[in-house]
Design a protein around this motif. Structure first.
Motif, PDB file in Angstrom:
ATOM      1  N   UNK A 194      51.946  -1.549  46.724  1.00 48.75           N
ATOM      2  CA  UNK A 194      50.636  -1.417  46.120  1.00 48.75           C
ATOM      3  C   UNK A 194      49.687  -0.661  47.030  1.00 48.75           C
ATOM      4  N   UNK A 195      48.675  -0.063  46.444  1.00 43.52           N
ATOM      5  CA  UNK A 195      47.559   0.508  47.191  1.00 43.52           C
ATOM      6  C   UNK A 195      46.790  -0.677  47.792  1.00 43.52           C
ATOM      7  N   UNK A 196      46.155  -0.503  48.943  1.00 40.59           N
ATOM      8  CA  UNK A 196      45.401  -1.605  49.554  1.00 40.59           C
ATOM      9  C   UNK A 196      44.383  -2.257  48.624  1.00 40.59           C
ATOM     10  N   UNK A 197      43.781  -1.499  47.733  1.00 40.02           N
ATOM     11  CA  UNK A 197      42.841  -2.110  46.790  1.00 40.02           C
ATOM     12  C   UNK A 197      43.563  -3.005  45.792  1.00 40.02           C
ATOM     13  N   UNK A 198      44.724  -2.591  45.338  1.00 42.69           N
ATOM     14  CA  UNK A 198      45.495  -3.434  44.430  1.00 42.69           C
ATOM     15  C   UNK A 198      45.886  -4.743  45.118  1.00 42.69           C
ATOM     16  N   UNK A 199      46.317  -4.646  46.355  1.00 41.55           N
ATOM     17  CA  UNK A 199      46.663  -5.836  47.128  1.00 41.55           C
ATOM     18  C   UNK A 199      45.446  -6.729  47.325  1.00 41.55           C
ATOM     19  N   UNK A 200      44.329  -6.126  47.678  1.00 36.47           N
ATOM     20  CA  UNK A 200      43.097  -6.897  47.910  1.00 36.47           C
ATOM     21  C   UNK A 200      42.623  -7.587  46.634  1.00 36.47           C
ATOM     22  N   UNK A 201      42.710  -6.916  45.492  1.00 34.05           N
ATOM     23  CA  UNK A 201      42.321  -7.555  44.240  1.00 34.05           C
ATOM     24  C   UNK A 201      43.224  -8.751  43.957  1.00 34.05           C
ATOM     25  N   UNK A 202      44.511  -8.600  44.210  1.00 39.32           N
ATOM     26  CA  UNK A 202      45.470  -9.696  44.000  1.00 39.32           C
ATOM     27  C   UNK A 202      45.181 -10.859  44.957  1.00 39.32           C
ATOM     28  N   UNK A 231      32.571  -6.171  34.174  1.00 42.47           N
ATOM     29  CA  UNK A 231      33.577  -7.222  34.078  1.00 42.47           C
ATOM     30  C   UNK A 231      32.921  -8.387  33.343  1.00 42.47           C
ATOM     31  N   UNK A 232      33.607  -8.896  32.354  1.00 42.20           N
ATOM     32  CA  UNK A 232      33.052 -10.004  31.578  1.00 42.20           C
ATOM     33  C   UNK A 232      33.590 -11.354  32.017  1.00 42.20           C
ATOM     34  N   UNK A 233      34.497 -11.361  33.001  1.00 42.43           N
ATOM     35  CA  UNK A 233      35.169 -12.616  33.365  1.00 42.43           C
ATOM     36  C   UNK A 233      34.794 -13.160  34.742  1.00 42.43           C
ATOM     37  N   UNK A 234      34.681 -12.319  35.758  1.00 43.22           N
ATOM     38  CA  UNK A 234      34.716 -12.819  37.130  1.00 43.22           C
ATOM     39  C   UNK A 234      33.382 -13.126  37.772  1.00 43.22           C
ATOM     40  N   UNK A 235      32.315 -12.552  37.313  1.00 46.85           N
ATOM     41  CA  UNK A 235      31.045 -12.742  37.996  1.00 46.85           C
ATOM     42  C   UNK A 235      30.915 -11.853  39.217  1.00 46.85           C
ATOM     43  N   UNK A 236      31.859 -10.990  39.488  1.00 44.76           N
ATOM     44  CA  UNK A 236      31.828  -9.944  40.510  1.00 44.76           C
ATOM     45  C   UNK A 236      31.991 -10.415  41.946  1.00 44.76           C
ATOM     46  N   UNK A 237      31.786 -11.679  42.249  1.00 36.49           N
ATOM     47  CA  UNK A 237      31.851 -12.132  43.637  1.00 36.49           C
ATOM     48  C   UNK A 237      33.195 -11.773  44.276  1.00 36.49           C
ATOM     49  N   UNK A 238      34.290 -12.101  43.609  1.00 39.16           N
ATOM     50  CA  UNK A 238      35.598 -11.822  44.188  1.00 39.16           C
ATOM     51  C   UNK A 238      35.949 -10.343  44.152  1.00 39.16           C
ATOM     52  N   UNK A 239      35.369  -9.607  43.236  1.00 35.42           N
ATOM     53  CA  UNK A 239      35.577  -8.152  43.212  1.00 35.42           C
ATOM     54  C   UNK A 239      34.953  -7.539  44.463  1.00 35.42           C
ATOM     55  N   UNK A 240      33.737  -7.933  44.772  1.00 34.06           N
ATOM     56  CA  UNK A 240      33.072  -7.436  45.986  1.00 34.06           C
ATOM     57  C   UNK A 240      33.862  -7.856  47.216  1.00 34.06           C
ATOM     58  N   UNK A 241      34.324  -9.092  47.221  1.00 36.11           N
ATOM     59  CA  UNK A 241      35.127  -9.610  48.335  1.00 36.11           C
ATOM     60  C   UNK A 241      36.413  -8.786  48.496  1.00 36.11           C
ATOM     61  N   UNK A 242      37.051  -8.433  47.394  1.00 33.31           N
ATOM     62  CA  UNK A 242      38.292  -7.645  47.446  1.00 33.31           C
ATOM     63  C   UNK A 242      38.036  -6.236  47.972  1.00 33.31           C
ATOM     64  N   UNK A 280      51.972  -2.683  52.600  1.00 34.67           N
ATOM     65  CA  UNK A 280      53.360  -3.114  52.715  1.00 34.67           C
ATOM     66  C   UNK A 280      53.724  -4.097  51.617  1.00 34.67           C
ATOM     67  N   UNK A 281      52.748  -4.641  50.895  1.00 30.85           N
ATOM     68  CA  UNK A 281      53.026  -5.593  49.852  1.00 30.85           C
ATOM     69  C   UNK A 281      53.625  -4.870  48.655  1.00 30.85           C
ATOM     70  N   UNK A 282      54.799  -5.246  48.278  1.00 30.24           N
ATOM     71  CA  UNK A 282      55.403  -4.666  47.089  1.00 30.24           C
ATOM     72  C   UNK A 282      55.072  -5.536  45.902  1.00 30.24           C
ATOM     73  N   UNK A 283      55.199  -4.984  44.709  1.00 27.24           N
ATOM     74  CA  UNK A 283      54.943  -5.771  43.525  1.00 27.24           C
ATOM     75  C   UNK A 283      55.855  -6.984  43.482  1.00 27.24           C
ATOM     76  N   UNK A 284      57.106  -6.815  43.833  1.00 30.03           N
ATOM     77  CA  UNK A 284      58.050  -7.932  43.830  1.00 30.03           C
ATOM     78  C   UNK A 284      57.649  -8.972  44.871  1.00 30.03           C
ATOM     79  N   UNK A 285      57.244  -8.505  46.039  1.00 33.49           N
ATOM     80  CA  UNK A 285      56.853  -9.428  47.106  1.00 33.49           C
ATOM     81  C   UNK A 285      55.579 -10.176  46.781  1.00 33.49           C
TER      82      UNK A 285
END
Length: 177
Positions: free
Chosen positions: A92-100, A142-153, A169-174
């Motif tokens: 994943x891209x670092x942003x994808x990992x951070x969002x997860x 975003x209608x779900x999160x309230x943005x706090x965790x998005x900013x954190x990510x 280094x995080x793979x989708x499978x991992x």
């Protein structure tokens, strides 16, 4: 009476996620529909068709663009990156990992656009404050999160050494295990 001409399909050549495509498209075809319907890039979603929500955000020549208000013919000769093109296939891209890792999504509908907008922000401002992150994501709803965790990510991705570039280094499978 003036002569009216009807314009038929136009040829476009566009590079999407590193792959060159040449197609004939109707002049009024939106880029989002070209990406989804012709190229199968379904990670780019249609949220509002008015550019208010930002779910359709992609990068055109490295800059954020809302693909629901851009015609496919306007992308002719340009390089488009979708959410599918953010990672190189090995992770994943670092942003994808951070969002997860930071639980920055719930339904996930806005996530591709949020990640694309955040990547553009971090490219131009690699160390943004929380207020700068909020400003950088202002055109994405975003209608779900309230943005706090998005900013954190986004902050977490900014703190990673390679946030603007290579996948983590995080793979989708991992990440799923």
């Amino acid at each position: 009476m003036p002569e009216t001409t009807t314009r038929g399909p136009l040829r476009v050549s566009v590079t999407v996620d590193g792959v060159a495509h040449t197609d004939e498209v109707e002049p009024r075809l939106l880029l989002v529909h070209y990406l989804r319907d012709r190229l199968g890039k379904v990670g780019t979603v249609v949220g509002c068709d008015t550019s208010n929500c930002g779910a359709c955000t992609v990068h055109v020549d490295g800059h954020s663009a809302k693909s629901c208000t851009m015609l496919a013919v306007q992308a002719d000769g340009h390089d488009v990156t979708t959410i599918e093109g953010m990672a190189d296939g090995s992770g994943w891209h670092p942003l994808q990992t951070a969002f997860h890792e930071n639980h920055a999504l719930q339904c996930g509908y806005c996530t591709p656009g949020m990640i694309m907008a955040a990547a553009d922000l971090l490219k131009h401002n690699p160390d943004p404050s929380d207020d700068e992150i909020r400003d950088g994501l202002e055109g994405n709803l975003c209608r779900c999160t309230g943005y706090h965790n998005i900013v954190k990510a986004v902050r977490a991705a900014a703190e990673s050494a390679d946030a603007a570039g290579a996948p983590s280094a995080t793979t989708e499978a991992g990440a799923a295990s």
